[in-house]
Write an enzyme that holds these catalytic residues in place. Structure first.
Site, short mmCIF file in Angstrom:
data_model
loop_
_atom_site.label_atom_id
_atom_site.label_comp_id
_atom_site.label_asym_id
_atom_site.label_seq_id
_atom_site.Cartn_x
_atom_site.Cartn_y
_atom_site.Cartn_z
N ASP A 1 7.82 0.96 -8.82
CA ASP A 1 9.00 1.52 -8.16
C ASP A 1 10.26 0.72 -8.48
OD1 ASP A 1 10.41 3.27 -6.27
OD2 ASP A 1 10.51 1.49 -5.01
N MET B 1 -11.58 -3.25 1.43
CA MET B 1 -10.59 -2.17 1.33
C MET B 1 -9.18 -2.70 1.53
SD MET B 1 -12.44 0.25 0.36
CE MET B 1 -11.09 1.40 0.23
N GLU B 2 -9.03 -3.70 2.38
CA GLU B 2 -7.72 -4.30 2.61
C GLU B 2 -7.23 -5.00 1.34
OE1 GLU B 2 -9.31 -3.20 6.43
OE2 GLU B 2 -10.24 -4.21 4.74
N CYS C 1 -11.70 3.55 7.77
CA CYS C 1 -11.65 2.08 7.84
C CYS C 1 -11.38 1.62 9.27
CB CYS C 1 -10.54 1.55 6.93
SG CYS C 1 -10.98 1.55 5.19
N HIS C 2 -12.00 0.52 9.62
CA HIS C 2 -11.77 -0.08 10.94
C HIS C 2 -10.44 -0.83 10.94
CE1 HIS C 2 -16.14 0.46 10.94
NE2 HIS C 2 -16.03 0.52 12.27
#
Length: 165
Positions: free
Chosen positions: A130, A115-116, A76-77
C-alpha cells in the site's frame, strides 16, 4: 470429518471448545516476503518513500493485525497476546529485490498463536504494498508460511524447508 477440528459430526463449522485444555506458553513465528523493484527497494532502504517510514508503519500494522485476528478469521479464539514483534530484512540478490517480514507472537493460554503470526506477517506485507504502490504496482507477496510454533498439545513444529524459503 473427525480429523478437521472446526467441524461437528454433521459438517457444520464450529469454534473448537478449548475449555478443558491447560494453559501453556505458546509461541509462533511466520515469515513472508514482498518482491519489489530496485527503485522501491532503494527508497525503503533510504527512508525516502513519499508516504513516510514504510517499515515502521508496516511493523505497527502487523502488530495491530495479529491482535485482531479473531475479528478477521471467524473461528479463531480471542487471545490475549503477551508479545508480538514484526521485523524486516531487505534482500538484494542477482538483480532481485525484496523485503522479508517475520512476525513472532507469544501468549500463555489454551490455544496456539499460529494464525496471529500469519495474519501479522501478511498485513505487514500488504502495508508495504500500500505504501509503495504509487511508485510501482508490480510487487508480489510470496512465501508466507509458518516457520515454527512451540507449546500446546500438538507439540512443536519447525518448517523443514526453512533453508529453501
Amino acid at each position: 470429518m473427525s480429523e478437521f477440528t472446526h467441524f461437528d459430526a454433521a459438517g457444520n463449522a464450529l469454534m473448537v471448545d478449548v475449555s478443558d485444555k491447560a494453559d501453556t506458553t505458546r509461541v509462533a513465528v511466520a515469515q513472508g516476503k514482498i518482491c519489489v523493484s530496485r527503485e522501491i527497494y532503494e527508497k525503503i532502504a533510504a527512508g525516502s518513500m513519499t508516504k513516510g517510514d514504510v517499515l515502521g508503519v508496516a511493523r505497527v500494522a502487523g502488530i495491530m493485525a495479529a491482535k485482531r485476528t479473531s475479528e478477521l478469521i471467524p473461528l479463531c479464539h480471542l487471545l490475549q497476546l503477551t508479545k508480538c514483534m514484526v521485523d524486516f530484512e531487505l534482500l538484494a540478490e542477482n538483480g532481485s529485490y525484496a523485503v522479508q517480514a517475520q512476525c513472532l507472537v507469544k501468549t500463555t493460554g489454551k490455544t496456539g498463536v499460529e494464525m496471529e503470526a500469519l495474519t501479522g506477517v501478511q498485513i505487514a506485507l500488504l502495508t508495504i504494498y500500500d505504501m509503495c504502490k504509487a511508485v510501482d504496482k508490480a510487487m508480489v507477496i510470496t512465501d508466507v508460511h509458518l516457520l515454527s510454533k512451540a507449546g500446546g498439545k500438538s507439540g512443536d513444529f519447525v518448517w523443514k524447508q526453512a533453508s529453501k524459503a
